[in-house]
Design a protein around this motif. Structure first.
Motif, PDB file in Angstrom:
ATOM      1  N   LEU A 132       0.837  -1.195   0.000  1.00  0.00           N
ATOM      2  CA  LEU A 132       0.000   0.000   0.000  1.00  0.00           C
ATOM      3  C   LEU A 132       0.873   1.246   0.000  1.00  0.00           C
ATOM      4  N   VAL A 133       0.540   2.176  -0.873  1.00  0.00           N
ATOM      5  CA  VAL A 133       1.189   3.491  -0.931  1.00  0.00           C
ATOM      6  C   VAL A 133       0.136   4.516  -0.546  1.00  0.00           C
ATOM      7  N   THR A 134       0.427   5.332   0.468  1.00  0.00           N
ATOM      8  CA  THR A 134      -0.594   6.276   0.922  1.00  0.00           C
ATOM      9  C   THR A 134      -0.001   7.572   1.443  1.00  0.00           C
ATOM     10  N   HIS A 135      -0.815   8.613   1.351  1.00  0.00           N
ATOM     11  CA  HIS A 135      -0.492   9.923   1.904  1.00  0.00           C
ATOM     12  C   HIS A 135      -0.629   9.855   3.418  1.00  0.00           C
ATOM     13  N   ARG A 136       0.152  10.676   4.128  1.00  0.00           N
ATOM     14  CA  ARG A 136       0.079  10.647   5.590  1.00  0.00           C
ATOM     15  C   ARG A 136      -1.245  11.173   6.118  1.00  0.00           C
ATOM     16  N   GLY A 137      -1.994  11.861   5.285  1.00  0.00           N
ATOM     17  CA  GLY A 137      -3.271  12.414   5.721  1.00  0.00           C
ATOM     18  C   GLY A 137      -4.280  11.396   6.206  1.00  0.00           C
ATOM     19  N   PRO A 138      -4.585  10.336   5.409  1.00  0.00           N
ATOM     20  CA  PRO A 138      -5.657   9.417   5.822  1.00  0.00           C
ATOM     21  C   PRO A 138      -5.210   8.326   6.786  1.00  0.00           C
ATOM     22  N   ALA A 139      -4.247   8.624   7.657  1.00  0.00           N
ATOM     23  CA  ALA A 139      -3.766   7.605   8.589  1.00  0.00           C
ATOM     24  C   ALA A 139      -4.854   7.136   9.550  1.00  0.00           C
ATOM     25  N   SER A 140      -5.986   7.866   9.597  1.00  0.00           N
ATOM     26  CA  SER A 140      -7.091   7.472  10.475  1.00  0.00           C
ATOM     27  C   SER A 140      -7.802   6.221   9.970  1.00  0.00           C
ATOM     28  N   VAL A 141      -7.550   5.823   8.718  1.00  0.00           N
ATOM     29  CA  VAL A 141      -8.110   4.561   8.220  1.00  0.00           C
ATOM     30  C   VAL A 141      -7.367   3.431   8.929  1.00  0.00           C
ATOM     31  N   ALA A 142      -8.054   2.729   9.800  1.00  0.00           N
ATOM     32  CA  ALA A 142      -7.398   1.816  10.744  1.00  0.00           C
ATOM     33  C   ALA A 142      -6.545   0.749  10.075  1.00  0.00           C
ATOM     34  N   ILE A 143      -7.007   0.227   8.936  1.00  0.00           N
ATOM     35  CA  ILE A 143      -6.299  -0.902   8.337  1.00  0.00           C
ATOM     36  C   ILE A 143      -4.914  -0.504   7.819  1.00  0.00           C
ATOM     37  N   ILE A 144      -4.647   0.791   7.682  1.00  0.00           N
ATOM     38  CA  ILE A 144      -3.311   1.225   7.269  1.00  0.00           C
ATOM     39  C   ILE A 144      -2.263   0.692   8.240  1.00  0.00           C
ATOM     40  N   ASN A 145      -2.599   0.671   9.518  1.00  0.00           N
ATOM     41  CA  ASN A 145      -1.669   0.147  10.520  1.00  0.00           C
ATOM     42  C   ASN A 145      -1.387  -1.336  10.314  1.00  0.00           C
ATOM     43  N   ASP A 146      -2.356  -2.072   9.780  1.00  0.00           N
ATOM     44  CA  ASP A 146      -2.142  -3.500   9.506  1.00  0.00           C
ATOM     45  C   ASP A 146      -1.152  -3.691   8.355  1.00  0.00           C
ATOM     46  N   PHE A 147      -1.265  -2.845   7.327  1.00  0.00           N
ATOM     47  CA  PHE A 147      -0.279  -2.905   6.237  1.00  0.00           C
ATOM     48  C   PHE A 147       1.110  -2.586   6.786  1.00  0.00           C
ATOM     49  N   ARG A 148       1.196  -1.589   7.657  1.00  0.00           N
ATOM     50  CA  ARG A 148       2.499  -1.202   8.225  1.00  0.00           C
ATOM     51  C   ARG A 148       3.072  -2.334   9.064  1.00  0.00           C
ATOM     52  N   ALA A 149       2.237  -2.997   9.852  1.00  0.00           N
ATOM     53  CA  ALA A 149       2.708  -4.080  10.713  1.00  0.00           C
ATOM     54  C   ALA A 149       3.285  -5.235   9.898  1.00  0.00           C
ATOM     55  N   ARG A 150       2.803  -5.421   8.702  1.00  0.00           N
ATOM     56  CA  ARG A 150       3.295  -6.500   7.843  1.00  0.00           C
ATOM     57  C   ARG A 150       4.395  -6.036   6.880  1.00  0.00           C
ATOM     58  N   GLY A 151       4.876  -4.804   7.061  1.00  0.00           N
ATOM     59  CA  GLY A 151       5.931  -4.286   6.190  1.00  0.00           C
ATOM     60  C   GLY A 151       5.470  -4.010   4.783  1.00  0.00           C
ATOM     61  N   LEU A 152       4.182  -3.689   4.623  1.00  0.00           N
ATOM     62  CA  LEU A 152       3.604  -3.483   3.296  1.00  0.00           C
ATOM     63  C   LEU A 152       3.102  -2.064   3.111  1.00  0.00           C
ATOM     64  N   LEU A 153       3.789  -1.081   3.710  1.00  0.00           N
ATOM     65  CA  LEU A 153       3.322   0.303   3.662  1.00  0.00           C
ATOM     66  C   LEU A 153       4.447   1.228   3.230  1.00  0.00           C
ATOM     67  N   THR A 154       4.142   2.117   2.289  1.00  0.00           N
ATOM     68  CA  THR A 154       5.056   3.174   1.867  1.00  0.00           C
ATOM     69  C   THR A 154       4.316   4.509   1.938  1.00  0.00           C
ATOM     70  N   TRP A 155       4.897   5.488   2.655  1.00  0.00           N
ATOM     71  CA  TRP A 155       4.300   6.819   2.779  1.00  0.00           C
ATOM     72  C   TRP A 155       4.770   7.715   1.638  1.00  0.00           C
TER      73      TRP A 155
END
Length: 249
Positions: A132-155
């Protein structure tokens, strides 16, 4: 003479309550297609909406450049800025919120040749192990943290950068403001498709400083928004810019 003095005395409180007694200080942001410079002119969806509302309210605007994003709210609360755009109402003793003037929509995009139009949630994409690639703005979408926990997040900070990351294969799924993503993808000629995933559609407002403005300013803005919605002017502005972004909302 006495009657003239009495009239002046009665007029003073009215002056004290007049709206927009000076230009409103608004931070400038290069956030296409909402706010940007083109041919030396400040333009964009937010720029045109605010210009229309301010004019209807009898207000003038003064854009302040070089204001870091993390400084804008503290400056508003301190009375060093007067207005912030695209605000989501939250409990905030130092600010007022106007009536809503447009909707904010978060969307999920994939490259056209890989888009999974049958998915209905981010959870399905997470289970598939997509980055997942996402802007820091919508960090309130809870599942973003799940992508981060699995090493699947790029800001990313700028939407043009997010689209570039997708183009380079540095991400599989792009999440953020639907209008900004569509505009950036079109500008870069990168074929992205929005997936049928409902994330967020919320109204946004103008956030006014209680320190520097008055309730008369708030009332003037609310009346202006209400009148321009009723006349269709705000809808005409929104439709023109959404059409340019390739969206039909």
């Amino acid at each position: 003479m006495l009657s003239r003095l009495l009239a002046l005395t009665l007029f003073v409180p009215l002056l004290a309550q007049a709206a927009c007694t000076r230009p409103l200080r608004v931070p400038f942001e290069d956030w296409r297609p909402y706010s940007f410079m083109a041919d030396g002119r400040h333009t964009g969806l937010e720029t045109e909406l605010l210009a229309a509302v301010a004019k209807e309210a009898g207000c003038r605007l003064s854009y302040v450049r070089e204001v870091p994003r993390n400084r804008r709210l503290p400056m508003l609360l301190a009375g060093e800025l007067d207005l912030l755009i695209a605000a989501t109402p939250v409990p905030e003793p130092g600010a007022w919120y106007t009536r809503p003037y447009r909707d904010e929509v978060l969307g999920v995009f994939m490259r056209a040749d890989e888009a999974r139009m049958d998915v209905r949630s981010l959870d399905e994409l997470l289970r598939a192990g997509l980055r997942l690639v996402t802007h820091r703005g919508p960090a309130s979408v809870a599942i973003i943290n799940d992508f981060r926990a699995r090493g699947l997040l790029t800001w990313f900070e700028e939407y043009a950068k997010g689209v570039q990351l997708m183009q380079l294969g540095r991400g599989d799924v792009l999440l953020g403001d639907s209008v900004a993503i569509a505009f950036a993808a079109r500008a870069a000629d990168v074929p992205l498709i929005e997936l049928p995933i409902t994330l967020l559609r919320d109204p946004v407002t103008y956030k006014l400083s209680r320190k520097s403005l008055t309730e008369a300013d708030l009332r003037a803005f609310n009346r202006a928004i209400q009148h321009l919605e009723a006349s269709g002017e705000l809808q005409r502005i929104r439709a023109r810019w959404l059409g340019q972004a390739g969206l039909k909302r």
